[in-house]
Design a protein around this motif. Structure first.
Motif, PDB file in Angstrom:
ATOM      1  N   ALA A   2      31.076   1.940  11.685  1.00  0.00           N
ATOM      2  CA  ALA A   2      29.640   1.643  11.470  1.00  0.00           C
ATOM      3  C   ALA A   2      29.364   1.382   9.431  1.00  0.00           C
ATOM      4  O   ALA A   2      30.363   2.309   9.497  1.00  0.00           O
ATOM      5  CB  ALA A   2      28.459   1.613  11.520  1.00  0.00           C
ATOM      6  N   GLY A   3      29.427   0.387   8.951  1.00  0.00           N
ATOM      7  CA  GLY A   3      29.373   0.457   7.753  1.00  0.00           C
ATOM      8  C   GLY A   3      27.595   1.545   7.082  1.00  0.00           C
ATOM      9  O   GLY A   3      26.880   1.663   8.078  1.00  0.00           O
ATOM     10  N   VAL A   4      28.351   1.849   6.161  1.00  0.00           N
ATOM     11  CA  VAL A   4      27.465   2.949   5.195  1.00  0.00           C
ATOM     12  C   VAL A   4      26.306   1.483   5.021  1.00  0.00           C
ATOM     13  O   VAL A   4      26.646   0.954   4.129  1.00  0.00           O
ATOM     14  CB  VAL A   4      28.303   3.394   4.871  1.00  0.00           C
ATOM     15  N   ARG A   5      25.071   2.455   5.374  1.00  0.00           N
ATOM     16  CA  ARG A   5      23.880   1.597   3.738  1.00  0.00           C
ATOM     17  C   ARG A   5      24.222   1.007   3.356  1.00  0.00           C
ATOM     18  O   ARG A   5      24.392   2.127   2.277  1.00  0.00           O
ATOM     19  CB  ARG A   5      22.384   1.958   4.573  1.00  0.00           C
ATOM     20  N   ALA A   6      23.800  -0.539   2.653  1.00  0.00           N
ATOM     21  CA  ALA A   6      24.090   0.212   0.848  1.00  0.00           C
ATOM     22  C   ALA A   6      23.805   1.140  -0.332  1.00  0.00           C
ATOM     23  O   ALA A   6      23.084   1.680  -0.982  1.00  0.00           O
ATOM     24  CB  ALA A   6      23.459  -1.254   0.153  1.00  0.00           C
ATOM     25  N   ALA A  99       8.578   9.385   3.159  1.00  0.00           N
ATOM     26  CA  ALA A  99       9.417   7.552   2.902  1.00  0.00           C
ATOM     27  C   ALA A  99       9.943   6.816   3.650  1.00  0.00           C
ATOM     28  O   ALA A  99       9.173   5.864   4.229  1.00  0.00           O
ATOM     29  CB  ALA A  99      10.345   8.534   1.678  1.00  0.00           C
ATOM     30  N   GLU A 100       9.624   7.717   4.247  1.00  0.00           N
ATOM     31  CA  GLU A 100      10.952   6.795   6.219  1.00  0.00           C
ATOM     32  C   GLU A 100       9.484   6.394   6.687  1.00  0.00           C
ATOM     33  O   GLU A 100       9.843   5.376   7.410  1.00  0.00           O
ATOM     34  CB  GLU A 100      11.098   8.448   6.978  1.00  0.00           C
ATOM     35  N   VAL A 101       8.823   6.820   6.844  1.00  0.00           N
ATOM     36  CA  VAL A 101       7.162   6.058   7.528  1.00  0.00           C
ATOM     37  C   VAL A 101       6.311   5.309   6.364  1.00  0.00           C
ATOM     38  O   VAL A 101       6.060   4.108   7.044  1.00  0.00           O
ATOM     39  CB  VAL A 101       6.218   7.273   8.092  1.00  0.00           C
ATOM     40  N   PHE A 102       6.313   5.257   5.521  1.00  0.00           N
ATOM     41  CA  PHE A 102       5.238   4.449   4.652  1.00  0.00           C
ATOM     42  C   PHE A 102       6.235   3.709   3.671  1.00  0.00           C
ATOM     43  O   PHE A 102       5.704   2.392   2.697  1.00  0.00           O
ATOM     44  CB  PHE A 102       4.605   5.554   3.803  1.00  0.00           C
ATOM     45  N   LEU A 103       7.725   3.286   3.316  1.00  0.00           N
ATOM     46  CA  LEU A 103       8.456   2.821   2.409  1.00  0.00           C
ATOM     47  C   LEU A 103       9.230   1.991   3.440  1.00  0.00           C
ATOM     48  O   LEU A 103      10.053   1.925   4.045  1.00  0.00           O
ATOM     49  CB  LEU A 103       9.401   3.782   2.028  1.00  0.00           C
ATOM     50  N   GLU A 104       9.499   0.201   2.848  1.00  0.00           N
ATOM     51  CA  GLU A 104      10.048  -0.424   3.255  1.00  0.00           C
ATOM     52  C   GLU A 104      11.210  -0.980   2.267  1.00  0.00           C
ATOM     53  O   GLU A 104      10.668  -0.345   1.295  1.00  0.00           O
ATOM     54  CB  GLU A 104       9.073  -1.730   3.720  1.00  0.00           C
ATOM     55  N   PRO A 105      12.464  -1.583   2.985  1.00  0.00           N
ATOM     56  CA  PRO A 105      13.444  -1.377   1.622  1.00  0.00           C
ATOM     57  C   PRO A 105      12.722  -2.470   0.188  1.00  0.00           C
ATOM     58  O   PRO A 105      11.890  -3.810   0.610  1.00  0.00           O
ATOM     59  CB  PRO A 105      14.522  -2.053   1.834  1.00  0.00           C
ATOM     60  N   GLY A 106      13.138  -1.827  -0.668  1.00  0.00           N
ATOM     61  CA  GLY A 106      12.138  -2.915  -1.823  1.00  0.00           C
ATOM     62  C   GLY A 106      10.832  -2.789  -2.488  1.00  0.00           C
ATOM     63  O   GLY A 106      10.685  -2.617  -3.445  1.00  0.00           O
ATOM     64  N   ASP A 107      10.365  -1.217  -1.577  1.00  0.00           N
ATOM     65  CA  ASP A 107       9.204  -1.138  -1.687  1.00  0.00           C
ATOM     66  C   ASP A 107       9.343  -0.275  -3.734  1.00  0.00           C
ATOM     67  O   ASP A 107      10.388   0.516  -3.368  1.00  0.00           O
ATOM     68  CB  ASP A 107       8.306  -0.155  -0.845  1.00  0.00           C
ATOM     69  N   LEU A 125      16.879   6.209  -0.529  1.00  0.00           N
ATOM     70  CA  LEU A 125      17.675   6.904   0.882  1.00  0.00           C
ATOM     71  C   LEU A 125      16.937   5.493   1.483  1.00  0.00           C
ATOM     72  O   LEU A 125      17.392   5.008   2.477  1.00  0.00           O
ATOM     73  CB  LEU A 125      16.957   8.088   1.547  1.00  0.00           C
ATOM     74  N   MET A 126      15.392   5.437   1.056  1.00  0.00           N
ATOM     75  CA  MET A 126      14.135   4.042   2.016  1.00  0.00           C
ATOM     76  C   MET A 126      15.065   2.604   1.300  1.00  0.00           C
ATOM     77  O   MET A 126      14.005   1.685   2.007  1.00  0.00           O
ATOM     78  CB  MET A 126      13.305   4.249   2.291  1.00  0.00           C
ATOM     79  N   GLY A 127      15.957   2.441   0.164  1.00  0.00           N
ATOM     80  CA  GLY A 127      15.749   1.401  -0.143  1.00  0.00           C
ATOM     81  C   GLY A 127      14.823   0.474  -1.455  1.00  0.00           C
ATOM     82  O   GLY A 127      14.867  -0.300  -1.664  1.00  0.00           O
ATOM     83  N   ALA A 128      14.337   2.003  -1.197  1.00  0.00           N
ATOM     84  CA  ALA A 128      13.037   1.401  -2.401  1.00  0.00           C
ATOM     85  C   ALA A 128      13.434   1.575  -3.444  1.00  0.00           C
ATOM     86  O   ALA A 128      14.422   1.287  -4.067  1.00  0.00           O
ATOM     87  CB  ALA A 128      12.313   2.374  -2.669  1.00  0.00           C
ATOM     88  N   GLU A 129      12.387   0.421  -4.490  1.00  0.00           N
ATOM     89  CA  GLU A 129      12.442   0.675  -5.870  1.00  0.00           C
ATOM     90  C   GLU A 129      11.876   1.106  -6.949  1.00  0.00           C
ATOM     91  O   GLU A 129      10.992   1.757  -6.646  1.00  0.00           O
ATOM     92  CB  GLU A 129      11.958  -0.711  -6.219  1.00  0.00           C
ATOM     93  N   VAL A 130      13.000   2.101  -7.476  1.00  0.00           N
ATOM     94  CA  VAL A 130      12.447   3.645  -8.196  1.00  0.00           C
ATOM     95  C   VAL A 130      11.830   3.717  -9.459  1.00  0.00           C
ATOM     96  O   VAL A 130      12.929   2.987 -10.169  1.00  0.00           O
ATOM     97  CB  VAL A 130      13.374   4.595  -7.993  1.00  0.00           C
TER      98      VAL A 130
END
Length: 362
Positions: A2-6, A99-107, A125-130
């Motif tokens: 399987a591919g690694v998440r971006a 982070a895992e519970v409260f973040l969606e990608p791009g948050d 890790l969660m794909g957030a905007e830092v």
């Protein structure tokens, strides 16, 4: 495969302080002074060591999943209900769960520049905007961070007091002003890993009661000398905490760590000895830096950040070859600064002697 998440592909892995084992293998050195990871040079409380020995007889059984006994003990210390406490595998686990519970990608999340990299790490890790906000001097720029949280609609905002690697702090009044400007929908995480070393602490409990969107974290790794056992905790409203159990590994905290933590909390004398050792060691290091003409940051933690006036990696390497292990701070964006943990008087003296020799070109 399987591919690694971006998001993971784009991340840089966390690089901790250099382990003693690597130094021994690479340089053949055995007599080392380890002052690079802000550990307690006195080690854990003798009571904690004895508690671990006793708990080994139960090592074949699973621990109680929520660390109830420790949560109840912490509740009595803080005068808060036990369901306000989440015990984790170090405070790092609490950061990751939030982070895992409260973040969606791009948050968006807001983090301080020149601070502990775990805050950025869990967001990436969660794909957030830092959104990184530079420090004001050596501590958090709270007005700018509050403005960034409001402007971006941040889901999480991380603070560190005392800050790692600078050791600087901010006043309670400044934090309260910032909290008034931060949206109620933003969870503010106040990392107090070094709080017990701070001679200017404020009342975190009153802040928790006044601000439902505040999370405070503490660790047993630093003043309690239990870094190898991995134990920390977060304090937050039950409505914030409850969803974290969904994502949490039910046995992430081992029974030996919980037993040690309970015993460590009862050994006030060991904590006070560590505090006194740290205060005396900081004063000794300040005097040495002043004598050597090296700028340093006055610290409320168990380490001191100083400017060597030359590439930190070079100074680090030369100290290492003299058997002294410190932390170069290039990864924090400080290419000429190093961070040294306050050790025993003998360790501090050896560090200063080695530093003097390095600066002389020896």
């Amino acid at each position: 495969m399987a591919g690694v998440r971006a998001a993971v592909q784009a991340m840089r892995p966390y690089v901790p302080g250099k382990p003693v084992e690597d130094v021994q293998r690479e340089l053949g050195l055995t007599d080392l002074v380890k002052l690079n990871q802000n550990e307690n040079p006195l080690g854990p409380s003798p009571r904690a060591v004895e508690a671990v020995r006793a708990a080994l007889a139960r090592a074949h059984t699973y621990p109680e999943g929520s660390a109830r006994a420790l949560r109840e003990r912490l509740g009595r210390l803080w005068d808060l209900p036990a369901d306000w406490f989440l015990v984790g595998n170090g405070s790092d686990e609490v950061f990751r769960l939030l982070a895992e519970v409260f973040l969606e990608p791009g948050d968006p999340i807001v983090v301080p520049g020149t601070s502990f990299s775990a805050y950025r790490f869990v967001g990436e890790l969660m794909g957030a905007e830092v959104v990184e906000v530079p420090l004001a001097g050596w501590t958090m720029d709270l007005p700018a961070m509050a403005e960034a949280a409001a402007r971006h609609g941040a889901r999480l905002l991380f603070l560190c007091r005392p800050n790692n690697p600078t050791g600087a702090v901010f006043p309670e009044a400044d934090l309260r002003r910032a909290m008034a400007r931060i949206p109620a929908s933003t969870l503010v995480v106040l990392d107090e890993a070094y709080r017990e070393f701070d001679t200017t602490p404020f009342d975190s409990r009153s802040l928790l009661l006044d601000h439902p969107n505040l999370v405070v974290t503490r660790t047993f790794s630093k003043i309690y000398g239990m870094a190898g056992l991995r134990l920390g905790y977060g304090i937050m409203r039950p409505e914030v905490l409850a969803p974290l159990y969904t994502a949490r590994d039910p046995f992430s905290v081992n029974g030996l760590a919980v037993a040690a933590g309970l015993a460590a909390l009862d050994d006030v004398e060991h904590l006070q000895r560590t505090q006194a050792l740290t205060r005396e060691g900081r004063a000794y290091l300040y005097a040495a830096f002043e004598r050597l003409g090296l700028p340093y940051v006055a610290s409320e933690a168990n380490f001191v950040l100083f400017d060597a006036g030359r590439p930190a990696a070079e100074v680090f390497d030369r100290l290492l070859r003299r058997g002294v292990l410190v932390r170069p701070c290039g990864s924090f964006g400080l290419p000429t600064h190093l961070r040294v943990t306050v050790g025993t008087p003998e360790e501090n003296a050896r560090f200063v002697a080695a530093l003097e020799a390095v600066l002389r070109g020896g």
